[in-house]
Design a protein around this motif. Structure first.
Motif, mmCIF file in Angstrom:
data_model
loop_
_atom_site.group_PDB
_atom_site.id
_atom_site.type_symbol
_atom_site.label_atom_id
_atom_site.label_comp_id
_atom_site.label_asym_id
_atom_site.label_seq_id
_atom_site.Cartn_x
_atom_site.Cartn_y
_atom_site.Cartn_z
ATOM 1 N N UNK A 1 48.725 56.774 -42.020
ATOM 2 C CA UNK A 1 47.670 55.839 -41.642
ATOM 3 C C UNK A 1 46.345 56.271 -42.259
ATOM 4 N N UNK A 2 45.468 55.286 -42.558
ATOM 5 C CA UNK A 2 44.188 55.564 -43.223
ATOM 6 C C UNK A 2 43.320 56.503 -42.415
ATOM 7 N N UNK A 3 43.465 56.475 -41.090
ATOM 8 C CA UNK A 3 42.651 57.343 -40.241
ATOM 9 C C UNK A 3 42.938 58.819 -40.494
ATOM 10 N N UNK A 4 44.064 59.111 -41.101
ATOM 11 C CA UNK A 4 44.464 60.495 -41.325
ATOM 12 C C UNK A 4 43.927 61.072 -42.621
ATOM 13 N N UNK A 5 43.320 60.240 -43.474
ATOM 14 C CA UNK A 5 42.778 60.768 -44.726
ATOM 15 C C UNK A 5 41.266 60.922 -44.593
ATOM 16 N N UNK A 6 40.765 62.041 -45.100
ATOM 17 C CA UNK A 6 39.371 62.417 -44.867
ATOM 18 C C UNK A 6 38.373 61.443 -45.485
ATOM 19 N N UNK A 7 38.789 60.733 -46.535
ATOM 20 C CA UNK A 7 37.873 59.833 -47.246
ATOM 21 C C UNK A 7 37.267 58.784 -46.318
ATOM 22 N N UNK A 8 38.080 58.230 -45.416
ATOM 23 C CA UNK A 8 37.611 57.130 -44.553
ATOM 24 C C UNK A 8 37.835 57.422 -43.073
ATOM 25 N N UNK A 9 38.193 58.649 -42.740
ATOM 26 C CA UNK A 9 38.624 58.972 -41.372
ATOM 27 C C UNK A 9 37.569 58.654 -40.325
ATOM 28 N N UNK A 10 36.310 58.976 -40.596
ATOM 29 C CA UNK A 10 35.255 58.805 -39.580
ATOM 30 C C UNK A 10 35.097 57.331 -39.214
ATOM 31 N N UNK A 11 34.936 56.487 -40.223
ATOM 32 C CA UNK A 11 34.642 55.074 -39.959
ATOM 33 C C UNK A 11 35.871 54.297 -39.484
ATOM 34 N N UNK A 12 37.020 54.557 -40.086
ATOM 35 C CA UNK A 12 38.245 53.896 -39.635
ATOM 36 C C UNK A 12 38.576 54.346 -38.218
ATOM 37 N N UNK A 13 38.349 55.623 -37.923
ATOM 38 C CA UNK A 13 38.609 56.124 -36.570
ATOM 39 C C UNK A 13 37.754 55.430 -35.524
ATOM 40 N N UNK A 14 36.483 55.215 -35.843
ATOM 41 C CA UNK A 14 35.587 54.514 -34.914
ATOM 42 C C UNK A 14 36.088 53.105 -34.655
ATOM 43 N N UNK A 15 36.367 52.370 -35.737
ATOM 44 C CA UNK A 15 36.770 50.967 -35.576
ATOM 45 C C UNK A 15 38.174 50.846 -35.001
ATOM 46 N N UNK A 16 39.011 51.823 -35.199
ATOM 47 C CA UNK A 16 40.342 51.772 -34.583
ATOM 48 C C UNK A 16 40.235 51.952 -33.070
#
Length: 374
Positions: A1-16
């Motif tokens: 899942x995209x949340x697991x990659x550091x490139x977008x983890x912060x923002x995808x994690x918030x919106x997830x």
């Protein structure tokens, strides 16, 4: 899942966690709890804006607040409505990310690491700066002589300056630094992350092209060329999908921000309060920062595309056979068209276009000032 990659983890994690992305039956209610209160506040801002019609400086200032929050809502609702497209794009990004991460090419992994570090720095800076900016507006309202809310709001038949209405609605606005920051900035940071990853892909492609001449056998050179062509097709697809996701929201923001910047510049000419002047300058700088982030990151894709085209041109071909030469020529023709992200599917997002937006805003400002002086 995209949340697991550091490139977008912060923002995808918030919106997830807010169910803006990857909603499921157990979390779907969160996106409504997140968005609906802001919708209500934005409606109350509009009512307050109508009451400020006779006071031009107050009207322009509150128009900025209304537009900024409306823009944040527009971004978030767009992502919610197109979450499947965003998730599909994130899957594509994740697949490419994992391929580079697992690669034996150390140079490619280093380029990816640089993109990740820059993306995380931007995400942390954007969220922190936005939080502190809104928190400052929240605290500043307490020190004004006249009772006022951080974001001007009104309801028909209700005096918002009377007790207990003033206190109730002030307390209701206390969560805004967190709510608006997590609504407004992830889109900006994700745009930058997507562009940074595209830039890294193009740099990797240019690096692979530079290695073709180092290979001892023609068959090896040909196979490397074919691999580069396939990578270029993948990158072009990535940029097209990226553009499809953001093009219309970026186009709308360019129009909104351009109009608001010219209005705020005009407001600087008609107010006398030093405090308001400082606030307006900060608001202008905030919008310029967001626009510059978009156009600068998109412009880097254009620059790297040109570098790829030059790298193709520099591939040694004299000692190669006809098959290699024909393939290289076709590839050279393909790379002559730069990979460009377009705002509103019309205007290329480059620093030259950013300068044109600033020039247009300043032209509107001078026109407004000229009309007022008459």
């Amino acid at each position: 899942m995209a949340e697991d990659i550091a490139l977008v983890a912060i923002n995808v994690g918030i919106w997830r966690r807010l169910a803006v992305l990857y909603p499921d039956p157990a979390t779907n209610w969160r996106k409504y709890a997140f968005v609906l209160p802001v919708c209500l506040m934005n409606l109350m801002q509009f009512i307050f804006l109508l009451r400020m019609w006779g006071d031009l400086p107050a009207f322009i200032l509150n128009l900025f607040f209304f537009s900024a929050i409306f823009n944040a809502l527009m971004r978030t609702v767009l992502v919610m409505c197109k979450h499947l497209a965003f998730e599909k794009f994130l899957d594509q990004l994740t697949h490419l990310y994992r391929q580079i991460e697992a690669s034996s090419d150390e140079h490619s992994r280093n380029l990816l690491a640089l993109a990740v570090a820059e993306s995380r720095r931007l995400a942390i800076f954007n969220l922190t700066a936005s939080f502190l900016d809104i928190l400052g507006a929240l605290i500043f309202a307490l020190f004004l002589e006249q009772r006022t809310h951080p974001f001007g709001i009104a309801l028909p038949g209700v005096d918002m300056q009377r007790t207990p209405f003033y206190q109730i609605f002030y307390v209701l606005q206390v969560p805004t630094p967190v709510v608006l920051s997590t609504m407004y900035m992830p889109f900006v940071s994700l745009f930058a992350a997507f562009a940074l990853f595209g830039k890294a892909l193009l740099q990797i492609l240019a690096h692979k092209l530079s290695r073709i001449g180092q290979l001892p056998e023609e068959e090896q050179r040909y196979q490397m060329l074919i691999a580069c062509i396939r990578l270029h097709i993948t990158i072009a697809s990535y940029v097209r999908n990226f553009t499809t996701l953001v093009t219309y929201i970026i186009g709308a923001e360019a129009l909104i921000f351009g109009g608001i910047i010219s209005s705020l510049l005009f407001c600087l000419n008609i107010i006398t309060s030093v405090t308001q002047m400082i606030s307006i300058v900060m608001y202008i700088l905030t919008m310029l920062y967001v626009l510059y982030t978009y156009y600068n990151r998109a412009n880097e894709l254009v620059i790297e595309s040109a570098h790829v085209s030059q790298a193709v041109y520099n591939v040694p071909w004299l000692e190669c056979g006809m098959r290699f030469r024909k393939t290289l020529l076709i590839f050279l023709m393909q790379t002559q068209r730069p990979l460009v992200i377009k705002a509103g599917n019309v205007y290329p997002m480059t620093l030259a276009m950013f300068q044109s937006l600033l020039n247009a805003s300043y032209s509107y400002f001078t026109m407004l000032r000229g009309v007022t002086n008459k």
